[in-house]
Every structure is written in structure tokens, then in C-alpha cells.
Design an enzyme around this catalytic site. Sequence first.
Site, PDB file in Angstrom:
ATOM      1  N   PHE A 110      43.272  47.858  31.972  1.00 42.47           N
ATOM      2  CA  PHE A 110      43.213  46.927  33.090  1.00 42.47           C
ATOM      3  C   PHE A 110      41.805  46.358  33.104  1.00 42.47           C
ATOM      4  O   PHE A 110      40.829  47.101  33.125  1.00 42.47           O
ATOM      5  CB  PHE A 110      43.507  47.606  34.432  1.00 42.47           C
ATOM      6  CG  PHE A 110      43.426  46.633  35.575  1.00 42.47           C
ATOM      7  CD1 PHE A 110      44.513  45.847  35.905  1.00 42.47           C
ATOM      8  CD2 PHE A 110      42.242  46.442  36.270  1.00 42.47           C
ATOM      9  CE1 PHE A 110      44.431  44.912  36.917  1.00 42.47           C
ATOM     10  CE2 PHE A 110      42.145  45.508  37.288  1.00 42.47           C
ATOM     11  CZ  PHE A 110      43.256  44.739  37.607  1.00 42.47           C
ATOM     12  N   CYS A 111      41.690  45.020  33.065  1.00 44.42           N
ATOM     13  CA  CYS A 111      40.381  44.391  32.990  1.00 44.42           C
ATOM     14  C   CYS A 111      40.033  43.784  34.353  1.00 44.42           C
ATOM     15  O   CYS A 111      40.610  42.773  34.738  1.00 44.42           O
ATOM     16  CB  CYS A 111      40.366  43.316  31.905  1.00 44.42           C
ATOM     17  SG  CYS A 111      38.747  42.557  31.764  1.00 44.42           S
ATOM     18  N   PRO A 112      39.109  44.402  35.095  1.00 47.57           N
ATOM     19  CA  PRO A 112      38.759  43.856  36.414  1.00 47.57           C
ATOM     20  C   PRO A 112      38.114  42.477  36.302  1.00 47.57           C
ATOM     21  O   PRO A 112      38.219  41.672  37.232  1.00 47.57           O
ATOM     22  CB  PRO A 112      37.775  44.886  36.980  1.00 47.57           C
ATOM     23  CG  PRO A 112      37.289  45.677  35.821  1.00 47.57           C
ATOM     24  CD  PRO A 112      38.347  45.621  34.767  1.00 47.57           C
TER      25      PRO A 112
END
Length: 632
Positions: free
Chosen positions: A477-479
Site C-alpha cells: 500500500f503506497c501512502p
Amino acid sequence: MAIESVASLQTTVSSVSASAPAASTDEPASTVNTSSAATDDTAMPGGDRADVVIDDIFKASAYGDLDKLKEFIERTPSAVNQPDAQGYRPLQWACLNNRVAAATYLLSRGASADAADHTGQTALHWTAVRASVGTLEVLLRHIADIGLPAGGLDPTSALGDGAGDGAALDVPAHSMAAVRRLLELGDARGYTVMHVASQYGHANVVYHLAMRWNADIDGLDLDDRTPLHWAAYKGFVDATKLLLFLNASPNQKDKEGCTPLHWASIRGNIEAVNTLLQGGAKDSIYAQDVTGSTPQQLAAEKGHRHVAGTLASFRKSEERSKRVSSSWSAWNRIVTAMQTLQMAPVIWMLIIGLVYFFLTSVVNSALFLYHPLGLFGAIASWIVVGSSSIGLIFLYRTTTADPGFVRVADVYANSPHMREKGSSGMRARTGGSATVNHPALWSGEWERICVTCKLVRPLRAKHCKVTGRCVEHFDHFCPWVGNVIGRKNRRDFIIFLTLETIALVTSCGLALLRLASVVPAPGHPSGGGTFSLARLPQASSLVIFLVADFVVLLSVATLCIVQISQVCRNVTTNELANSHRYRYLRGPDGLFHNPFDLGWYRNVWDFMVETYEEQPQPLTSIVSSTMPKRVA
Ligand SMILES: [Zn+2]
């Protein structure tokens, strides 16, 4: 392996009922029998019994010595139903040890399939102690009186005919009633065969009973405990997961007011606690037992600080999300939208800001009044502006794309093994479809169950905690992007990274060249024509740009190189970080082995060109060759 005396088997089997939780929540651990028969494989089939003298019908049944068994029964036909000194019958011994031929023979000679011993346990209970699925099937088929397939059951497959296809049997209703009576028959403590299977953590038996024989997964023992209570209490995560997946009631209370979450908390089974919370036991965090204690309080009392902490933070996040959804003001809506996008707006501002800074301090600064860019500089500037802008388009695509969320319909539409033949009870539980019937579960791949999404994940998918959904080829998951990177947006993500890296490298290079050319104009009082450090303060904005550009370049380029190298190896960040968790990433020698790696050229081609195409044939064959069946 040497087999111990039959007497030792008796101790292990009688421990089934001795392993109940105590009536009081104070000292549950004191009654837990750690030497469960499930971990004792000394009497499993195939052992070396050279040192054992088969001198009675019970040993002949326990060790599956068919010749001796026939000899004893021929001599004394009535012995087939007579108990030994401890009160256990030959059929129980054969069933415990999965002696399919012996059990079949005993039944054919009149052994009573539903005869109970002094603890109220039948041979069916005993099959669940050591996951003897072969004899379990023999027993239930005998009760249903549908006979055995030609050639008998294959004990090595454990499932008999149709092994692995998972179809429920077509059993006439009147026969099914007899089967149900046996399945629901409780022993002295009310344990059904499903309870015993859960007490020993045999997920394969639970699955077999539920799918093939439509056994009740929410049956109550005399303390009103369900199989899920037991699996959670014993810390058997696979069984807990499977029961939740089969829609067992997660918040059922026993006579002491304890839910499965209470029992998992009392024992400090952190994995079971997490599984229950993900699988719908949310209400249980507020549930109080008869003493008024919640699971969190019990965990704290027992000194399981990790569990108590997990429950406390889960409770907090639940309450927070409830608050947000109940006060649906405009401000909350903005906050929620920002939370969804995470750091994505920051990245947009950073990139646009850097481009603006580049144009004002590198390309068109007053500093360079007498130093035109030249053709090379102009091309480089256009590359910077062009790459950054097109990169932003790909960033937008990455953020807004479906990263490859797994949908129940997709999973089952793509599986050629799906049967619409699931048992009626199961169909009712799962909203009309036999979606719980999955070949991966018949092979014992419990790690592929997602209790939150209630589905069996495709092989390389993982549940994303941030988005709350399973994602195919989950990478991370890439913030900064505000989205999961998965099968359907990883290509856009890598193109974005590559374009930004090109822009950053080019702007960095051009800025360095421009810095070198910061020379006083001809005729300047300082004496024009030569570079001097004294001029640097005037070029401060250029220096600041260079530093900022370089810092961003370092992180973006690193991520870009890592991602590209993973694509060349056809592996995801998640798979590399958690390879120990995935059986499909282990070779026969137990070391890391990536069955999806087809060579860098092919990997890159597939990723860039055929990224949305599945290639089930080669992958299925590779993977199944490295994954032995657990039920065998
Ligand atoms: Zn999921």
C-alpha cells in the site's frame, strides 16, 4: 517409527474429553491437556510394528492387521462389538488410526457404527482425533448405506473417490437423517465430531464434514460452546479461519457468557484474536461474561499484554470510525476524502513545485541573463517538463485505478472446479451459492482464506488492511499514491516512477551545468569571465533546488530500481518480504523458489504487454507440483 503400546493410545484418546476449558474462567489453562493425540503420530498408519505382538482383536484393529483381524473374528464373531478392558471397541481403534480396510471389514461383520463407549464417544468421534478422514468417510457412507466405490476407498487419498473435487454426496433424505443423528451425537460433555475436530485443530476434517456431509458447524456442547469456541481457545488459526469462512457465529456466548474472543483472549492466542476480529467478532469486544469482564479485561488479567493492547487499539479504531460515519458533516467528508488519498496531494504539490522551481531558478533565472540555455539546455528543459507532466497522468491513473480488488464472482467464475452442487445447508449459509466449495481448500491451503472478504484468494493475492479488501498480486500500500499497488496498476506506477526519475536526473544534471556557468557577466566589477565561490550566494535558489531535487531523486530512483528489478524477477514486494508465509514460494528443498520467474525478458514482456492476462496453465502445473496435499 516404533509404535507404542495400545494402552498409550487409550490415554491419548481419552484426553479428548479431558481437554475441555474449565467451568470457571479463572483457571482455564490448568485443565488443558498439552499432549494431544493430534501431535502424537506414533500410531499413525505406516509405522513399523515389528516389535508389537498382535495378540488381540483391538491391536489387530489399531494396527490394521487384516489377516489377524479376520482370524480373531472368524474364531469369535461376537467379539466384533465387544469392548476392551477400558471400554473401547475394535471399530474405534481402527477409526482412530485410519485403518480403512480394517474398519470396512469390521462394519461388514456387524460392528455397530454408532456404539458409544463409557464417555459417550463413538468411532466417529475417534476419527476426528487424528484426522482419519478415510475411516470417517467409511463410517458415514456405511450409515447412509450408499456403499463404497468399486475397489473400495483409497486410504492414501483420505477422501475416497472424487478426492479433491469437494462435491457433496447425493444421499437420499432418509439416509441423511441417520447420518445427521450420528453427526449430532454428543458425548458425555456434548462434544460432537465437529467439536472434537476443532479441539484438535483438524481444519480438513471440519471442511470435509461441512461440505460433504453438511454437518452443523455451530453445534453446542453441554456448556453451550461451539466448535469456534474450541478452535479459538486452543489457538488453532486454520480451523478458526475456516469456521469463520463457513459463517460460524462469531459472537456466540457460552453458559459463562464467554464468546470465542473471550476464550482466545484468556489463552493469549494473539493470532486467533486477530482472526476473530477480522472475521466478524467485532461485537465480542464489548461483550461481558457472567462476571462482567470483556475479552480485553480478561487478557489483561491473565498477563497477555499484547492481546489486551490489540483489543484496545481495535476498539479505539472502531469507535473512531463510528464517530466519523455518524457525524457526516462537510468537514468530516473532506477529512475522509483526504484520508483516502493519504499523501497523494503532497506528491502532486511536490512535483508541481519542483517543476516551477526548476523553471524559475534553473531555466529562466535573472542570474542567467547573459547565459542562454542553448539547444541542449532547451531540449533538457522540455524533457524535464514533459516527463514530470506525463508522469503525473500516470500517477493519477495509479491513484484512481482498481488495483485488482478480488471479487467473489471473479474468483468463482475463473475456477473450472466449482460445483453448484454444494450441500443445501451450506448454500443457505452462503447466500445461495456454493462459493465455499473450493479446490484450494480441499488441498488444505487454509492461508488463502480471507475471513474479512469471505473468499478464497487467488494464489498471489493478499488482504490489504488499509483498503479492507483483497488485492491480486498485492505489492504494497503506497501512502504517497493513496492506493494499493496491485496487479492492475503496478505498470502505471512503475511508468510514473520511471518518468519522474528521468525528469529528476535531467533537471539535476542541467542545474549542475548551470551552476558551473554562474559566472559574472563581462564587464562586471568583480572581473567577469571566471567562476568564483563568492558568487554562490547569488545562486542560492539554484543551490536549494539542487539539494531538494537530489533528495527526491534519491528516494524515487531507489524505489524505481527496486520495482523494476522485482518485475524482472516476477515477484512482488510483499512476496519478498513475507516469502516464509507462502508455500508456493518454497522449493522442494524448503528454500526460496519463485515458480513464476520465467526469465527476465519474458517477465518484463508479460508485465508490460500481458499484464492483465492470466496464464493459469503453466502456473497451476508449477505450483501444484510443489504443494503436497495436506489432507493425504
Ligand atoms: Zn480480504
